[in-house]
Design a protein around this motif. Structure first.
Motif: not given
Length: 180
Positions: A139-144
């Motif tokens: 999930e290291q590329d995840m944005r919120t």
């Protein structure tokens, strides 16, 4: 009697997240066939809502080759027996850093019942406080980001949100609101 009976089964593939099996089956009329089944543990889908906005995650979905916005969600294959509300709290904290003061169970979804045994439990998370995300390596590329209700619905209409679990979870939320 079920209209399709399993005659035999063999495991074709396994990893930490899923098992693929091929079942030989017999139908009511006696004809035989096969089903390929993807077995995955129950997932939690969380709708973080502050009364006016939804908190979404965006990540690269490798099978599609696209980045997609969706509600936080996930499984715990190493703890498949984890109670659904605990899984939901864990996934919310892991992906967004949010903690929910209230977690309301909205219902069950079948993820892809034509090919998978996986089911989802949908939760409405409210009374939210922000903490640090605790993402897994995948999930290291995840944005919120937070989205107002109108913007969220526009993203659905324009195809920016296409995730079936997110759409089903939102439908459960709308049905709950109509029932109140």
């Amino acid at each position: 009697m079920d209209p399709v009976q399993r005659v035999s089964s063999r495991e074709v593939y396994r990893n930490n997240w899923m098992t693929v099996r091929e079942d030989a089956v017999r139908r009511l009329d006696g004809s035989e066939g096969i089903y390929a089944v993807v077995d995955k543990p129950t997932c939690a889908v969380i709708i973080p809502f502050d009364g006016a906005r939804f908190h979404l995650v965006e990540q690269f979905r490798y099978p599609l080759g696209l980045r997609r916005w969706e509600f936080p969600m996930g499984t715990a294959p190493d703890r498949a027996d984890l109670p659904a509300h605990e899984l939901a709290a864990r996934e919310l904290r892991e992906e967004t850093g949010l903690r929910a003061g209230s977690m309301t169970d909205l219902g069950v979804t079948d993820v892809a019942p034509g090919i998978s045994s996986q089911r989802g439990r949908v939760f409405l998370a409210t009374d939210l406080t922000q903490g640090e995300a605790q993402r897994e390596v995948e999930e290291q590329d995840m944005r919120t980001a937070w989205f107002e209700l109108g913007e969220f619905e526009k993203m659905i209409a324009t195809g920016d949100i296409t995730d079936a679990q997110t759409l089903a979870a939102y439908t459960l939320l709308l049905m709950r609101e109509r029932a109140l």
